[in-house]
Design a protein around this motif. Structure first.
Motif, PDB file in Angstrom:
ATOM      1  N   GLY A 196       5.459   7.535   2.922  1.00  0.00           N
ATOM      2  CA  GLY A 196       6.760   6.779   3.836  1.00  0.00           C
ATOM      3  C   GLY A 196       6.538   5.951   4.830  1.00  0.00           C
ATOM      4  N   VAL A 197       7.087   5.768   5.637  1.00  0.00           N
ATOM      5  CA  VAL A 197       7.430   5.308   6.700  1.00  0.00           C
ATOM      6  C   VAL A 197       8.367   5.716   7.787  1.00  0.00           C
ATOM      7  CG1 VAL A 197       6.691   3.014   8.368  1.00  0.00           C
ATOM      8  CG2 VAL A 197       6.437   3.267   5.325  1.00  0.00           C
ATOM      9  N   ILE A 207       0.095  -4.265  12.097  1.00  0.00           N
ATOM     10  CA  ILE A 207       1.539  -3.018  11.574  1.00  0.00           C
ATOM     11  C   ILE A 207       0.046  -2.500   9.769  1.00  0.00           C
ATOM     12  CG2 ILE A 207       2.226  -3.143   9.343  1.00  0.00           C
ATOM     13  CD1 ILE A 207       3.735  -5.486  11.168  1.00  0.00           C
ATOM     14  N   ILE A 208      -0.154  -1.018  10.132  1.00  0.00           N
ATOM     15  CA  ILE A 208      -0.961  -0.578   9.558  1.00  0.00           C
ATOM     16  C   ILE A 208       0.075   0.048   8.268  1.00  0.00           C
ATOM     17  CG2 ILE A 208      -2.492  -0.247  10.573  1.00  0.00           C
ATOM     18  CD1 ILE A 208      -1.482   3.224  10.550  1.00  0.00           C
ATOM     19  N   PRO A 209      -0.509   0.275   6.922  1.00  0.00           N
ATOM     20  CA  PRO A 209       0.182   1.387   5.592  1.00  0.00           C
ATOM     21  C   PRO A 209       0.391   2.730   6.516  1.00  0.00           C
ATOM     22  CG  PRO A 209      -1.958   0.044   4.603  1.00  0.00           C
ATOM     23  CD  PRO A 209      -2.172  -0.300   6.452  1.00  0.00           C
ATOM     24  N   GLY A 210       1.387   2.501   6.705  1.00  0.00           N
ATOM     25  CA  GLY A 210       1.725   4.399   7.108  1.00  0.00           C
ATOM     26  C   GLY A 210       3.004   3.971   8.571  1.00  0.00           C
ATOM     27  N   VAL A 212       3.549  13.893  -0.243  1.00  0.00           N
ATOM     28  CA  VAL A 212       3.626  12.240   0.249  1.00  0.00           C
ATOM     29  C   VAL A 212       4.662  12.648   1.217  1.00  0.00           C
ATOM     30  CG1 VAL A 212       5.482  10.375  -0.453  1.00  0.00           C
ATOM     31  CG2 VAL A 212       3.615  10.972  -2.233  1.00  0.00           C
ATOM     32  N   PRO A 213       4.617  12.108   2.829  1.00  0.00           N
ATOM     33  CA  PRO A 213       5.700  12.435   3.381  1.00  0.00           C
ATOM     34  C   PRO A 213       7.168  11.775   3.245  1.00  0.00           C
ATOM     35  CG  PRO A 213       3.434  11.168   4.286  1.00  0.00           C
ATOM     36  CD  PRO A 213       3.518  11.476   2.730  1.00  0.00           C
ATOM     37  N   ALA A 245       0.870  -0.951  -0.084  1.00  0.00           N
ATOM     38  CA  ALA A 245      -0.042   0.145   0.074  1.00  0.00           C
ATOM     39  C   ALA A 245       1.010   1.069  -0.113  1.00  0.00           C
ATOM     40  CB  ALA A 245      -0.897   0.512   1.096  1.00  0.00           C
ATOM     41  N   GLU A 246       1.644   1.148   0.748  1.00  0.00           N
ATOM     42  CA  GLU A 246       2.733   2.500   0.798  1.00  0.00           C
ATOM     43  C   GLU A 246       3.368   2.519  -0.549  1.00  0.00           C
ATOM     44  OE1 GLU A 246       4.965   0.777   4.541  1.00  0.00           O
ATOM     45  OE2 GLU A 246       3.417   0.969   4.906  1.00  0.00           O
ATOM     46  N   ALA A 247       3.505   1.654  -1.324  1.00  0.00           N
ATOM     47  CA  ALA A 247       4.260   1.246  -2.632  1.00  0.00           C
ATOM     48  C   ALA A 247       2.685   2.427  -3.610  1.00  0.00           C
ATOM     49  CB  ALA A 247       4.752   0.462  -2.886  1.00  0.00           C
TER      50      ALA A 247
END
Lengths: 517, 317, 220, 520
Positions: free
Chosen positions: D231-232, D296-299, D436-437, D224-226
């Protein structure tokens, strides 16, 4: 196909029968000696040279052994007995083999004079070998009647173990022990004739009712032939030497006789006797496996072919004949005392001794030697089993649920009704084949398993070799063929040459007679 | 009067083995659980299980035959009779002459015969697997047992268990053959009772089962009866080992009530020790491969044969 | 008392035969080592019993040597060696176990037949002990013959040597010196073979897996 | 970049936007060539899934672990069968036939797979025509020889395991052929991942196979992040790895005990069971859930590790006690007798099926998704992937034992080097502002089209693959997941060769494939 098989059976039978007869004739010839008196009384009183008597034993083992089906002379038996109609098979396996046993006993115990101790060694080895090899072959058979025929080989082996023990005790002047061994052996011969006939009749019913004797194609007959199933089960219990039936009593007596053998002075016998006891026990246990398989595959489970699905019960008279046999089996197992008493004159004559008179009380037990050593009461065991099962059924039914629900089999939640999801006879025997096979049959398997994703059928090939046939008969066969090819030349000789051959043979014979006298 | 008393004592023995058998199973499970650092169910749990099973309705497969329905009772009856004929707390009971050790072995053979057939009746592969494995193991376990009986009988001069037990008490001797026979008998007992190196009584894996596979289609009261027979068999074998190799403390036929009581207490003690040792062994070993078992049981056969041979040989001096 | 001491001696000697059979039955090296340790324990018990019965205190020393050296030090050392070599995961009998055990029975019977009449005049405690000791020796030889693995062969050899010690103690009066030298010779042999083992390590690495296949289940 | 990937890129019709690896659309010929290249062993098939009108094939480059997705348009409802030349694809294709109704041309096996004739419809994601729900008999593959019997095991097993049917053709104890029939826990994951919200999709993916919930959430979050280009935070990256290793630790401990228990060695199960329970309790203390589900979640992650002491105490305790159990395993001759040489899987098959996890690593396939393609933070961590060559049950146990030690090592490293900072970047505002952070600051990158993401994570069974296509608001348009078990299950059929019926449970437990992850 079956015709060719029968022809081969007939051919092998003819050869073996004439070979056996030849041996028997030679044995009698030797017994009669130069005087040529063939009366039993004359033979009995005649003095026998020890090596000649030994030769008589060997000839009797070859002659009577081939008629009775002793390994390695048994090869004709599993071919010939199944080829006959079932009631004839019953007669052949149940009674005819016993005639050979009778002949052997008559000559070796009665006529041939004092036995030497090595006679016992020979008889014990042949008996133990027959017992184990016979039942090992029986376990692997698919043809119900051939299975029974091989089981006859086993039982003949057990009888000869008893006779070998009798010889061992007789030669060492242990009359009581010899009487026990011989009585047990003869009692087993009697029992075998009962339950083997019963089983052959049962096999005949199966053949009549379904037209099939390959057990891989049977199954589920217990529903369609309930009475045959019941009777066949009785026969299976008896032949597997399970109490309270008669097969157990005779094998128990043989084991009791073995326990008396530490007193034997010969080293070879001291080692051989317990070993043959182990073989006897092994044969009995294998027989149980064999008949669980025979009954379980034939009568239980689900039908494996349309023939089995449409099988029907046979006529009432056929069933009644079998009932009478089963009843005698039961009586001989539950009240063996009178039977043993009836055999005491025989043992008196053969080994100059007899088992103790079997008491009616206490408990109708039989006592081989003395009460403190061992005793067995077929009646009490039978009575207790009946009482215990009756009590269990009463208690359960009076105090517990009697409800029954019919449902599809559990089978892991995938009840597949197709007949391939049940054990086959071959599968049942595979573990035994695997454990005993490498020694007895040189069993070899090869396997091709397609890789995952390959839809081609997997394949298993199995090769079993009959070592006895290969080691003994194949060389003889090729030797005979070789000789026949050489002798073939003789066909094309002139009359003069034939005449000279006959003349030469005549002169040779005359010379022989001259030297003999 | 004497006869009635004798029959009474025999009756007490029959009831006692029946009453204690599930408790023995409960005890082994408890010990095993404790060794595996678990609490484990109560020792009384097998009794509750049996009660629960007999109260339930029995579910029969559609094609079950009369054999399937009757086999449990026959299995139970033959096992019970065999167990009743083994001297437990007292030797020389009235009916102990009815069968000797060979006959007891054969009685268990009858039970096995019916169990194996019952396993094949429904026609599932699991029943066949169980029956075929059981009969394979039996082909070696039975001759092993017979050879062990030979060894014992040659020492004690009798195959009657009561006589053997009395002989062992009177002439307590250390014999090489008896040592071999003891090891052999333990192997046979483990095999016959479907204990760990041979079979796993606690398994849920159908493909590895032996005893459980044969009774997979049983339910309700039929299952209860078979379970009880299995418990009786375990009790029988431990009693048998105790009776031959540790017969001390056993009452005699003419002992009074006190003697009998002492006999009962020591017998229960022997059962506890025997089953504890068995569980200890089970915990330390993994189950064998199926085709390793014939070697294991064949080892027992050879030990029996060796014991007999040693005795046959040493008789000559 | 005389009878009991005789019986106990026989039982211990017979126990050694039994443990020898257990060695024949093992098909894992670590199992074999454990059983060998048991063999040595029974030996030391047997020797100690002889020492007590014969009132021969020097035999207690022999018993102690057997216990410490053969039941503890050598098995533990071999254990480490096996783990270092990583050969303990192999199955390693040459013939089938059944036929091997049958052969063992035959050897025991043979030694009985040979020894009992031969030593008929010897005193009873020695007579059967000698027969049993010969059995242990023959079984040790059988182990050596039927194993391919060098470590198992060492164990077979040492069990054979245990049989010799059993025979010697039963025969009364084998001097201590001899035994110590025997024990040390074994130790030397053990060290030499240990060195040898590390040198033939390559041989283990190239064991053909096809050879293992033959012992896998499902093959007939 | 390998020659194959270069060739494919050159032959591509179009190159789609997919992060971090490209997705290319190809024509049927290129598709066939790619298939042949896979079958020849130049690359590994890593996934095969469908959507209306298109087929996707994920190909793993053996050299650098990079992935590539090939897409073939299927306007006439057909595509050239991959399973024809490369058997590992067969079951995936059969599932696609059952769900989408797309026909693989020339497929050798046209039997139904997921569809047991109980749904009442055919191809529910395709035409959805109605069909009888009568459970027609399934034609099992043939075996020939002396009279054989079949053993039907399952789907209902006596133990507490998932449902699956095994059909043995056997001669007594000899297994002549084993065939699996799965699909009993089909859940319709693909439909559940169609046109849904990111949160709902995350929940579904986390439940594909419950025992690897961390690995699945991890993979979903990375995909999802991709896709969304978010970013994380660093701390979250390290916490994710911590959870993944804790999950691996717990499951491997459980497996080691369970395999021994299948050889009736219950002692090992008791010991390992206690250790596993301690891991789970430590997870509960540290992250608030025993299995760390939905952590774990997106982000980022949703629960922070406030106090690392319980985890540290846990690793110390396991380090103290576990070696004793390993020694117990290694010294119990009776247990070794069961595991050594049982259930042999040849390295050649393991390579061809591209099997990952302990099963592949026990058969000499060193593939580990943490190493290659690799993902943070494993590049900064010091560890080596366990590997054995024997391929038997014993080797699979040893790989697990080695991985337990590796995981302990990793957990300790992570705890020691855990960065501080936030544990998640809020996703929604970032998407709204189409910014996008980044870890260092804010990057402004306008996005106006739907985008795709692909992620591969090493779970305890092996590599988990998740593919996502999102719209500009962060909603999930389509998703596909592939469990490592998909390529492991067929090999169980091969590993049984030369073993007997009674050894199957041991082989099966040493594989420990997921039914749920396979049936989707």
């Amino acid at each position: 196909m079956r015709d060719a098989e029968n022809r081969r059976a007939g051919y092998v039978y003819l050869l073996m029968a004439s070979f056996g007869t030849l041996m028997l004739l030679l044995a009698f010839g030797l017994l009669a000696g130069p005087d040529g008196d063939y009366a039993f009384s004359a033979i009995r009183t005649a003095e026998h040279v020890p090596w000649l008597a030994g030769l008589v034993l060997v000839l009797m083992l070859l002659g009577a052994g081939s008629k009775a089906g002793l390994v390695p002379l048994h090869v004709w038996l599993p071919l010939a007995h199944p080829a006959a109609p079932s009631h004839v098979s019953a007669l052949m396996s149940g009674v005819m083999t016993k005639v050979a046993v009778y002949g052997f006993i008559r000559v070796v115990f009665d006529l041939a004079g004092e036995p030497a101790w090595w006679w016992a060694v020979l008889v014990l080895i042949l008996g133990a070998g027959s017992a184990v090899l016979g039942v090992l072959h029986a376990v692997l058979q698919r043809d119900l009647k051939r299975l029974l025929a091989y089981s006859t080989v086993e039982n003949i082996g057990i009888i000869f173990i008893g006779l070998g023990l009798g010889l061992a005790f007789k030669t060492n002047n242990m009359a009581g022990a010899a009487a026990l061994a011989v009585t047990a052996s003869i009692f087993h011969a009697f029992n075998h004739s009962l339950f083997k006939s019963l089983l052959f009749f049962g096999a005949g019913n199966v053949l009549t009712g379904s037209g099939e004797r390959d057990i891989e194609k049977l199954g589920g007959l217990v529903h369609r032939m309930p009475e045959t199933a019941y009777l066949f089960l009785g026969g299976c219990l008896a032949i597997s030497a399970l109490p309270p039936l008669n097969g157990f009593v005779s094998e128990w007596l043989i084991l009791q006789a073995i326990l008396l053998s530490p007193d034997l002075p010969q080293w070879a016998l001291r080692f051989l006797v317990p070993a043959s006891g182990a073989m006897l026990a092994l044969a009995a246990a294998l027989a149980a496996a064999c008949f669980v398989r025979a009954f379980g595959i034939t009568f239980l489970s689900r039908p494996r072919s349309p023939a089995a699905e449409t099988a029907h019960e046979v006529s009432r008279w056929q069933i009644r004949a079998m009932y009478s046999l089963l009843v005698v089996c039961l009586i001989a197992g539950v009240f063996p005392g009178p039977f043993l008493d009836a055999l005491s004159p025989v043992s008196q004559m053969l080994v100059a001794g007899a088992m103790p008179k079997q008491p009616i009380l206490p408990h109708l037990s039989i006592i081989p030697i003395s009460e403190s050593r061992s005793s067995y009461s077929g009646f009490l065991v039978f009575f207790f089993i009946m009482m215990a099962s009756w009590a269990a059924i009463r208690v359960i039914h009076n105090f517990a649920s009697r409800a029954v629900r019919r449902a599809p089999p559990w089978d892991c939640g995938f009840p597949d009704a197709s007949p391939v999801t049940q054990y086959t006879a071959d599968s049942f025997a595979q573990p035994i084949r695997r454990v005993f096979g490498p020694i007895a049959f040189r069993a070899k398997i090869s396997q091709t398993m397609p890789q995952p994703g390959d839809l081609a059928p997997a394949r298993l090939t199995l090769s079993l070799r009959d070592l006895i046939w290969e080691l003994i008969y194949t060389p003889i066969e090729s030797a005979v063929l070789f000789a026949a090819e050489r002798l073939n030349i003789l066909q094309f000789l002139t009359i003069r040459s034939y005449l000279s051959l006959v003349f030469a043979a005549l002169v040779l014979l005359l010379v022989l007679v001259a030297t003999w006298a | 009067m004497g006869l009635i008393l004798a029959i009474l004592v025999q009756g007490i023995q029959m009831v006692l083995v029946l009453a204690l058998a599930p408790g023995l199973i409960g005890f082994t499970r408890k010990v095993k659980a404790r060794l595996l650092r678990r609490q484990g169910p109560s020792i009384l749990q097998p009794y509750r299980d049996l009660l629960r099973l007999v109260r339930k309705e029995a579910v029969l497969a559609d094609n079950a035959s009369w054999l399937f329905r009757n086999a449990p009772y026959l299995i139970f009856a033959t096992t019970w009779v065999a167990a009743a004929l083994v001297p437990t707390f007292a030797a020389g009971l009235h009916f102990s002459w009815a069968a000797d050790l060979i006959a007891i072995t054969a009685l268990l053979g009858s039970a096995r015969f019916f169990l194996a057939l019952a396993g094949m009746d429904i026609g599932t592969s699991f029943g066949g697997i169980g029956s075929s494995r059981e009969m394979l193991f039996a082909t070696l376990a039975e001759p092993a047992m017979i050879m062990i009986v030979f060894t014992v009988a040659l020492v004690a001069g009798s195959t009657q268990l009561s006589t053997v037990a009395e002989f062992m008490v009177d002439h307590s001797t250390l014999r090489v053959s008896l040592g071999l026979a003891l090891i052999g008998l333990i192997i046979v007992a483990l095999t016959e009772n479907a204990r760990v190196p041979v079979d796993n009584p606690a398994t849920h894996l159908e493909l590895t089962m032996v005893h459980e596979a044969m009774i997979l289609e049983y339910s309700g009261r039929h299952l209860a009866v078979i379970e009880l027979a299995a418990a009786l068999k375990l009790l029988l074998y431990i009693s048998l080992i105790a009776c031959i190799f540790a017969p001390w403390g056993m009452a005699r036929q003419d002992d009074g009530v006190l003697g009998m009581l002492v006999g009962v207490v020591t017998w229960v003690g022997k059962l506890a020790i025997g089953s504890f040792l068995m569980v200890l062994f089970e915990t330390a070993i993994a189950k064998m491969r199926v085709f390793r078992v014939p070697e294991f049981v064949g080892g027992a056969l050879m030990l029996g044969l060796l014991g007999t041979l040693l005795l046959f040989v040493s008789r000559s001096f | 008392m005389e009878r009991f001491s005789l019986d106990a001696a026989h039982l211990l000697a017979g126990g050694m035969v039994l443990v020898s059979f257990m060695m024949l039955y093992q098909n894992r090296i670590l199992g074999l080592l454990n059983v060998f340790a048991a063999h040595a324990v029974v030996l030391s018990l047997s020797v100690a019993w002889q020492a007590y019965v014969q009132s021969a205190p020097h035999l207690f020393v022999t018993a102690a040597i057997a216990l410490i050296l053969k039941a503890i030090i050598i098995p533990v050392a071999l254990h480490h060696m096996v783990l270092r070599l990583g050969v303990h995961r192999d199955i390693e009998t040459v013939g089938g176990i059944g036929p091997t055990m049958l052969m063992g029975i035959g050897l025991v019977a043979l030694s009985m037949v040979v020894m009992l009449p031969a030593a008929a005049e010897a005193d009873p405690i020695a007579r059967e002990d000698l027969a049993l000791a010969l059995s242990v020796i023959l079984l040790g030889l059988l182990i050596m013959v039927t194993r391919q693995n060098a470590i198992s062969q060492i164990v077979g050899f040492m069990s054979l040597e245990n049989g010799l010690v059993l025979a010697a103690t039963g025969a009364r009066g084998m001097p201590l010196v001899v035994e110590i030298s025997v024990a040390f010779s074994v130790l030397v042999a053990f060290i030499v073979i240990g060195v040898f083992l590390f040198r033939i390590r390559e041989r283990f690495d190239t064991i053909d897996t096809q050879a293992l296949d033959d012992f896998r289940e499902g093959r007939e | 970049m390998s020659t194959l990937r270069t060739a494919l890129l050159n032959a591509a019709l179009t190159i789609e936007e997919q992060k971090p690896w490209p997705r290319i659309t190809v024509d049927a010929d290129t598709w066939r060539q790619a298939t042949l290249a896979i079958a020849a062993g130049n690359a590994t098939l890593s996934g095969l899934w469908a959507e209306p009108g298109a087929m996707h094939m994920a190909v793993l480059d053996d050299e650098d672990g990079a992935l590539m997705v090939l897409t073939l348009a299927t306007p006439d409802g057909c595509f050239p069968s991959v399973g024809l030349t490369h058997p590992p694809a067969q079951r995936l294709e059969r599932s696609i036939v059952d769900l989408h109704g797309l026909i693989p041309e020339g497929t050798p096996d046209d039997r139904r797979w997921l569809d047991h004739d109980r749904w009442g419809v055919r191809a529910p994601l395709g035409t959805g025509a109605s069909a009888p729900a009568d459970g027609a008999p399934y034609p099992f593959l043939k075996a020939e020889g002396p009279p054989l019997h079949q053993i039907a095991v399952g789907p209902v097993h006596a133990g507490i395991i998932e449902p699956g049917h095994f059909r043995f053709s056997a001669n007594g104890e000899i297994v002549v052929r084993l065939e699996e029939r799965l699909g009993y826990v089909h859940k319709g994951i693909e439909r559940l991942l169609t046109n849904t919200t990111l949160d709902a999709a995350a929940k579904v993916v986390a439940r594909v196979s419950g025992d690897s919930t961390v690995a699945y959430s991890f993979a979903f979050a990375r995909a999802a992040e991709a896709a969304l280009g978010v970013g994380v935070p660093q701390r979250a990256i390290w916490l994710r790895a911590l959870m993944a290793e804790l999950e691996r630790l717990a499951n491997h401990l459980g497996d080691i005990g369970a395999i021994c228990n299948d050889a009736a060695f219950a002692l090992m199960l008791a010991h390992c069971g206690i250790l596993r329970e301690e891991v789970l309790r430590a997870c509960k203390t540290a992250f608030g859930h025993r299995l760390m589900m939905d952590r774990i979640i997106p982000g980022g992650v949703i629960s922070d590790l406030d106090d690392p002491a319980p985890i540290k105490a846990l690793t110390t305790r396991i380090r103290q006690r576990f070696p004793r159990f390993v020694e117990l395993y290694d010294n119990t001759a009776s247990l070794q007798n069961r595991t050594v040489s049982t259930g042999h899987l040849s390295p050649e098959l393991a390579r061809r099926f591209g099997v990952g996890g302990p099963i592949g690593r026990a058969s000499g396939r060193a593939f580990d998704a943490r190493k290659a393609p690799g993902y943070p933070p494993y590049g900064d961590l010091d560890f080596k992937a366990a590997k054995r060559e024997d391929g038997d049950v014993n080797a699979r146990i040893w790989v697990r034992i080695d991985e337990v030690y590796e995981s302990l090592e990793l957990i300790e490293q992570i705890i020691d080097r855990l960065p501080t900072g936030p544990i998640a970047y809020p996703l929604a505002p970032a998407l709204r502002e189409r910014r996008v952070p980044q870890a260092g600051g804010l990057a402004h990158e306008p996005r106006d089209s739907a985008s795709e993401g692909l992620a591969m994570i090493e779970g305890f069974r092996g590599d988990v693959l998740v593919w996502l296509r999102t719209d500009e608001t962060g909603g999930v348009l389509r998703g596909a997941v592939r469990d490592p078990s998909v390529f492991q299950w067929p090999l169980l059929e091969a590993a049984i060769e030369g073993n007997i019926v009674a050894d199957f449970p041991l082989c099966n437990k040493s594989f420990n494939c997921s039914y749920s992850g396979h049936d989707l």
